[in-house]
Design an enzyme around this catalytic site. Structure first.
Site, PDB file in Angstrom:
ATOM      1  N   GLY A  40       0.783  -1.235   0.000  1.00 39.67           N
ATOM      2  CA  GLY A  40       0.000   0.000   0.000  1.00 39.67           C
ATOM      3  C   GLY A  40       0.813   1.283   0.000  1.00 39.67           C
ATOM      4  O   GLY A  40       0.342   2.305   0.502  1.00 39.67           O
ATOM      5  N   ARG A  59     -16.076 -15.131 -10.226  1.00 43.84           N
ATOM      6  CA  ARG A  59     -15.573 -13.767 -10.385  1.00 43.84           C
ATOM      7  C   ARG A  59     -16.668 -12.727 -10.442  1.00 43.84           C
ATOM      8  O   ARG A  59     -16.552 -11.678  -9.798  1.00 43.84           O
ATOM      9  CB  ARG A  59     -14.695 -13.673 -11.641  1.00 43.84           C
ATOM     10  CG  ARG A  59     -13.239 -13.897 -11.320  1.00 43.84           C
ATOM     11  CD  ARG A  59     -12.374 -13.619 -12.518  1.00 43.84           C
ATOM     12  NE  ARG A  59     -12.662 -12.317 -13.123  1.00 43.84           N
ATOM     13  CZ  ARG A  59     -12.038 -11.839 -14.173  1.00 43.84           C
ATOM     14  NH1 ARG A  59     -11.091 -12.546 -14.741  1.00 43.84           N
ATOM     15  NH2 ARG A  59     -12.348 -10.667 -14.669  1.00 43.84           N
ATOM     16  N   MET A 110      -4.118  -7.019  -7.160  1.00 41.31           N
ATOM     17  CA  MET A 110      -3.599  -8.066  -8.044  1.00 41.31           C
ATOM     18  C   MET A 110      -4.708  -8.939  -8.632  1.00 41.31           C
ATOM     19  O   MET A 110      -4.632 -10.170  -8.599  1.00 41.31           O
ATOM     20  CB  MET A 110      -2.591  -8.937  -7.273  1.00 41.31           C
ATOM     21  CG  MET A 110      -1.459  -8.155  -6.659  1.00 41.31           C
ATOM     22  SD  MET A 110      -0.461  -7.309  -7.900  1.00 41.31           S
ATOM     23  CE  MET A 110       0.479  -8.700  -8.517  1.00 41.31           C
ATOM     24  N   ARG A 111      -5.730  -8.291  -9.151  1.00 42.48           N
ATOM     25  CA  ARG A 111      -6.805  -9.049  -9.786  1.00 42.48           C
ATOM     26  C   ARG A 111      -7.282  -8.295 -11.019  1.00 42.48           C
ATOM     27  O   ARG A 111      -7.302  -7.066 -11.028  1.00 42.48           O
ATOM     28  CB  ARG A 111      -8.002  -9.195  -8.838  1.00 42.48           C
ATOM     29  CG  ARG A 111      -7.795 -10.180  -7.724  1.00 42.48           C
ATOM     30  CD  ARG A 111      -9.079 -10.325  -6.935  1.00 42.48           C
ATOM     31  NE  ARG A 111     -10.216 -10.664  -7.797  1.00 42.48           N
ATOM     32  CZ  ARG A 111     -10.482 -11.886  -8.224  1.00 42.48           C
ATOM     33  NH1 ARG A 111      -9.725 -12.895  -7.879  1.00 42.48           N
ATOM     34  NH2 ARG A 111     -11.516 -12.121  -9.001  1.00 42.48           N
ATOM     35  N   ASN A 139      -5.678   2.675 -12.778  1.00 44.83           N
ATOM     36  CA  ASN A 139      -4.665   1.732 -12.304  1.00 44.83           C
ATOM     37  C   ASN A 139      -3.295   2.358 -12.473  1.00 44.83           C
ATOM     38  O   ASN A 139      -3.096   3.203 -13.345  1.00 44.83           O
ATOM     39  CB  ASN A 139      -4.731   0.432 -13.117  1.00 44.83           C
ATOM     40  CG  ASN A 139      -3.732  -0.607 -12.637  1.00 44.83           C
ATOM     41  OD1 ASN A 139      -3.563  -0.812 -11.427  1.00 44.83           O
ATOM     42  ND2 ASN A 139      -3.041  -1.259 -13.560  1.00 44.83           N
ATOM     43  N   HIS A 162       0.810   1.246 -13.006  1.00 47.47           N
ATOM     44  CA  HIS A 162       1.621   0.089 -13.401  1.00 47.47           C
ATOM     45  C   HIS A 162       3.080   0.526 -13.522  1.00 47.47           C
ATOM     46  O   HIS A 162       3.358   1.594 -14.075  1.00 47.47           O
ATOM     47  CB  HIS A 162       1.114  -0.463 -14.740  1.00 47.47           C
ATOM     48  CG  HIS A 162       1.859  -1.678 -15.173  1.00 47.47           C
ATOM     49  ND1 HIS A 162       1.655  -2.916 -14.606  1.00 47.47           N
ATOM     50  CD2 HIS A 162       2.848  -1.845 -16.084  1.00 47.47           C
ATOM     51  CE1 HIS A 162       2.466  -3.789 -15.171  1.00 47.47           C
ATOM     52  NE2 HIS A 162       3.205  -3.171 -16.067  1.00 47.47           N
ATOM     53  N   ASP A 198      -9.737  -0.907 -18.503  1.00 45.71           N
ATOM     54  CA  ASP A 198     -10.771  -1.604 -19.274  1.00 45.71           C
ATOM     55  C   ASP A 198     -10.576  -3.105 -19.047  1.00 45.71           C
ATOM     56  O   ASP A 198      -9.880  -3.499 -18.109  1.00 45.71           O
ATOM     57  CB  ASP A 198     -10.751  -1.180 -20.748  1.00 45.71           C
ATOM     58  CG  ASP A 198      -9.444  -1.546 -21.430  1.00 45.71           C
ATOM     59  OD1 ASP A 198      -8.691  -2.387 -20.899  1.00 45.71           O
ATOM     60  OD2 ASP A 198      -9.181  -0.989 -22.518  1.00 45.71           O
ATOM     61  N   GLU A 219       6.098   6.686  -9.195  1.00 47.09           N
ATOM     62  CA  GLU A 219       4.688   6.298  -9.024  1.00 47.09           C
ATOM     63  C   GLU A 219       4.013   7.169  -7.974  1.00 47.09           C
ATOM     64  O   GLU A 219       2.883   7.623  -8.156  1.00 47.09           O
ATOM     65  CB  GLU A 219       4.572   4.828  -8.588  1.00 47.09           C
ATOM     66  CG  GLU A 219       4.969   3.819  -9.636  1.00 47.09           C
ATOM     67  CD  GLU A 219       4.710   2.395  -9.156  1.00 47.09           C
ATOM     68  OE1 GLU A 219       3.641   2.129  -8.581  1.00 47.09           O
ATOM     69  OE2 GLU A 219       5.587   1.528  -9.355  1.00 47.09           O
TER      70      GLU A 219
END
Ligand code: GRF
Length: 205
Positions: free
Chosen positions: A13, A66, A91-92, A108, A110, A142, A175
């Protein structure tokens, strides 16, 4: 758009912390309504509690499939009045129920310059490939893995003596700068998506 964020995490986190800190400094005019983790042991949950933010743990094994897991996420986010969902080391893959509930309202971060090196261990992928520059990307989410229109990127040079850990650490510094700024940009509005492109005629100074 309301300025209530929902942050989804799976681990330590540190990006969540950067959002908390940016709000506390007054650099990001928003509030975090809830932090949700799919892992009860995620370190980020402690950071959220320390900041007085409500937390929820939704474990995938408690749901039959899901779509029902994603519907449970939507229910928690909506019950907290969340309007912008920020994935921060979650992580999904995000499924249809969440995407449909928050169209163009999921971000998100990355640790690479997408579309290079999607998926796991992006800094290691960049090292193995031998690129001279990598970095960080914030994008609208997306249905694809680390796909979706790019909101902001920051470049980080790859040094000759970099290890996966040293490169990941330098990317992480970027980040932490990039994500709160990108969230502010999205909350500010005035942007649109044209094909793959995030078009913002009045970017922040
Ligand atoms: C970050 O590198 C982020 O880019 C990636 O997962 C990592 C999460 O780190 N999606 P943290 O939990 O925010 O410290």
């Amino acid at each position: 758009m309301s300025r209530r964020l929902g942050v989804l995490i799976s681990g330590r986190g540190s990006n969540l912390q950067s959002i908390v800190d940016a709000i506390a400094r007054g650099d990001l005019n928003a509030s975090i309504a809830v932090v949700i983790s799919n892992r009860a042991e995620a370190g980020g949950l402690e950071r959220a509690r320390a900041a007085g933010i409500e937390t929820a743990v939704l474990r995938t094994r408690d749901y039959p499939d899901r779509p029902s897991y994603d519907r449970a996420l939507v229910a928690v986010l909506q019950s907290h009045g969340v309007d912008l969902v920020c994935l921060a080391g979650f992580m999904r893959l995000v499924g249809a129920p969440l995407l449909e509930a928050f169209p163009q309202r999921i971000l998100n971060i990355h640790p690479s310059l997408l579309p290079s090196f999607p998926g796991l261990e992006a800094p290691a992928q960049a090292l193995a490939y031998g690129v001279a520059v990598s970095g960080a990307t914030v994008h609208l989410v997306d249905a694809g893995l680390d796909e979706g229109p790019i909101v902001a990127q920051a470049a980080v040079p790859v040094l000759a003596d970099d290890t996966e850990a040293s490169l990941a650490a330098r990317i992480l510094v970027e980040e932490h700068r990039l994500y709160p700024r990108a969230i502010a940009t999205v909350l500010e509005g005035g942007w649109r998506v044209e094909g793959r492109r995030f078009v913002n005629p009045t970017p922040e100074a």
